[in-house]
Motif scaffolding. Structure first.
Motif, short mmCIF file in Angstrom:
data_model
loop_
_atom_site.label_atom_id
_atom_site.label_comp_id
_atom_site.label_asym_id
_atom_site.label_seq_id
_atom_site.Cartn_x
_atom_site.Cartn_y
_atom_site.Cartn_z
N ILE A 18 -6.27 10.44 11.20
CA ILE A 18 -6.20 8.99 11.13
C ILE A 18 -5.50 8.54 9.85
CG2 ILE A 18 -7.60 6.89 10.94
CD1 ILE A 18 -9.65 8.46 12.73
N ALA A 19 -4.47 7.74 9.99
CA ALA A 19 -3.84 7.09 8.83
C ALA A 19 -4.45 5.71 8.71
CB ALA A 19 -2.33 6.98 9.03
N ALA A 20 -5.01 5.41 7.55
CA ALA A 20 -5.69 4.12 7.37
C ALA A 20 -5.09 3.38 6.18
CB ALA A 20 -7.18 4.34 7.16
N MET A 21 -4.84 2.08 6.38
CA MET A 21 -4.13 1.31 5.36
C MET A 21 -4.50 -0.17 5.53
SD MET A 21 -0.02 1.31 4.80
CE MET A 21 0.44 0.70 6.40
N GLY A 22 -4.63 -0.86 4.43
CA GLY A 22 -4.93 -2.29 4.50
C GLY A 22 -4.07 -3.10 3.56
N ASP A 23 -4.18 -4.43 3.69
CA ASP A 23 -3.56 -5.35 2.74
C ASP A 23 -2.03 -5.22 2.72
OD1 ASP A 23 -6.08 -6.56 1.23
OD2 ASP A 23 -6.44 -4.45 1.65
N LEU A 24 -1.45 -5.24 3.90
CA LEU A 24 0.01 -5.21 4.00
C LEU A 24 0.62 -6.53 3.52
CD1 LEU A 24 -1.19 -3.11 6.13
CD2 LEU A 24 1.00 -3.32 7.28
N HIS A 25 -0.11 -7.63 3.73
CA HIS A 25 0.31 -8.95 3.25
C HIS A 25 1.77 -9.25 3.62
CE1 HIS A 25 -3.25 -10.12 0.83
NE2 HIS A 25 -3.44 -8.81 0.77
N VAL A 26 2.11 -9.06 4.87
CA VAL A 26 3.49 -9.32 5.30
C VAL A 26 3.80 -10.82 5.13
CG1 VAL A 26 5.06 -9.36 7.29
CG2 VAL A 26 3.52 -7.41 6.93
N SER A 27 4.89 -11.11 4.43
CA SER A 27 5.26 -12.52 4.20
C SER A 27 6.63 -12.80 4.79
CB SER A 27 5.24 -12.84 2.71
OG SER A 27 6.22 -12.08 2.05
N GLU A 28 6.92 -14.09 4.97
CA GLU A 28 8.18 -14.49 5.61
C GLU A 28 9.40 -14.07 4.80
OE1 GLU A 28 7.83 -18.48 8.06
OE2 GLU A 28 6.69 -18.60 6.19
N ASP A 29 9.24 -14.03 3.46
CA ASP A 29 10.39 -13.69 2.61
C ASP A 29 10.34 -12.24 2.12
OD1 ASP A 29 8.26 -13.90 0.98
OD2 ASP A 29 9.13 -15.39 -0.40
N VAL A 235 -4.28 0.90 -3.70
CA VAL A 235 -5.24 1.84 -4.29
C VAL A 235 -4.65 3.26 -4.24
CG1 VAL A 235 -7.52 2.91 -3.93
CG2 VAL A 235 -7.25 0.43 -3.72
N ASP A 236 -4.74 3.99 -5.36
CA ASP A 236 -4.26 5.38 -5.38
C ASP A 236 -5.10 6.25 -4.45
OD1 ASP A 236 -2.23 4.98 -7.15
OD2 ASP A 236 -3.45 5.41 -8.92
N LYS A 237 -4.40 7.09 -3.69
CA LYS A 237 -5.09 7.93 -2.70
C LYS A 237 -4.66 9.38 -2.85
CE LYS A 237 -4.80 4.02 0.43
NZ LYS A 237 -3.96 3.21 -0.49
N PRO A 238 -5.52 10.32 -2.39
CA PRO A 238 -5.15 11.74 -2.47
C PRO A 238 -3.85 12.05 -1.73
CG PRO A 238 -7.47 11.49 -1.89
CD PRO A 238 -6.86 10.12 -1.84
N SER A 239 -3.53 11.27 -0.70
CA SER A 239 -2.30 11.51 0.07
C SER A 239 -1.06 11.22 -0.78
CB SER A 239 -2.28 10.60 1.31
OG SER A 239 -2.22 9.24 0.92
N GLY A 240 -1.23 10.45 -1.86
CA GLY A 240 -0.07 10.05 -2.66
C GLY A 240 0.80 9.03 -1.96
N ARG A 241 0.31 8.52 -0.84
CA ARG A 241 1.06 7.56 -0.05
C ARG A 241 0.28 6.24 0.02
NH1 ARG A 241 5.25 7.70 -0.14
NH2 ARG A 241 5.97 7.15 1.94
N PRO A 242 0.87 5.16 0.54
CA PRO A 242 0.13 3.89 0.63
C PRO A 242 -1.03 3.95 1.62
CG PRO A 242 2.50 3.54 0.85
CD PRO A 242 2.27 5.02 0.94
#
Ligand SMILES: [Fe+2]
Ligand SMILES: [Fe+2]
Length: 248
Positions: A18-29, A235-242
């Motif tokens: 499972i890849a889990a991620m939050g707070d993408l906060h996609v904005s119009e610009d 947040v920093d994660k062991p995966s080193g990814r977002p």
């Protein structure tokens, strides 16, 4: 290598990545898109879990931009909304746009994918432990606490629907203080509520993921021992990814 990890466990049950991620906060610009990241996640994981604040201001156009990026995601997507997704009073439109993009948005429901139960609620504020906000005084305070209790009850109802042996709980707000550590102490009560952890600890869960606390900490556990991960992108994660990579 990835295929090795995807192989069956000793008891013959397939491990779900499972890849889990939050707070993408996609904005119009937004300058950058999530397309490449979603392509990468589709190669690395079996399911993508999104823990809310998918849009920055809860605008339908922002949801449309995310929906376009999600075309690059070829694995099932399950998620909850966050407080930012409510900001423009267009939560129904945002929900519909994301559901049309095949995001399985949960708000007090449970679904099952590959013998893993996914349970989702947004959660709410209220604080942690003995310092949690109590239902006392003005009606506005009581309404706030009632909302927090209501979210915990929705989580309980959803947990009761689960028939799978493995369960992932998806929240936006934190259920424990450990994973908001790093944020200013003054805002801890606005980052989550222990009422969620009290509910979680009445059930057996494999893991809990949440977002919302951008400056929080990756890992913690409920008083009952359930593993909790703050998967906010920042947040920093062991995966080193977002995104976090969890095996369930
Ligand atoms: Fe956020
Ligand atoms: Fe948030």
């Amino acid at each position: 290598m990835v295929d090795d990890i995807k192989d069956s466990t000793a008891d013959g049950v397939r491990t779900l990545r499972i890849a889990a991620m939050g707070d993408l906060h996609v904005s119009e610009d937004a300058q950058a898109s999530y397309r490449d990241l979603f392509s990468e996640i589709s190669r690395e994981a079996d399911v993508l879990v999104l823990t809310g604040d998918l849009t920055n201001l809860g605008k339908p156009r922002e949801a449309e931009l995310l929906a376009e990026d999600l075309r690059n995601c070829s694995i099932p997507v399950v998620g909850v909304l966050g407080n930012h997704d409510y900001e423009s009073g267009a939560v129904e439109d945002v929900t519909n746009i994301l559901r049309q993009a095949e995001v399985r948005l949960l708000d007090g429901q449970a679904i099952e994918i590959e013998q893993v139960g996914f349970v989702g609620v947004k959660g709410f504020v209220g604080g942690f432990g003995a310092r949690m906000l109590g239902s006392f005084g003005e009606p506005a305070i009581k309404a706030m606490v009632a909302e927090s209790v209501n979210e915990a009850m929705q989580l309980e109802n959803a947990m009761r629907q689960v028939r799978a042996k493995r369960t992932l709980v998806i929240l936006h707000y934190a259920p424990i203080a450990d994973t908001v550590a790093g944020e200013p102490l003054e805002i801890f009560p606005f980052l989550g509520s222990s009422r969620l952890a009290e509910t979680i600890d009445r059930f057996k869960v494999s893991a809990v993921v949440h977002g919302h606390a951008h400056r929080g900490s990756y890992e913690g556990q409920t008083p009952g021992g359930a593993k909790v991960y703050n998967v906010a992108m920042h947040v920093d994660k062991p995966s080193g990814r977002p995104y976090a990579l969890l095996e369930i």
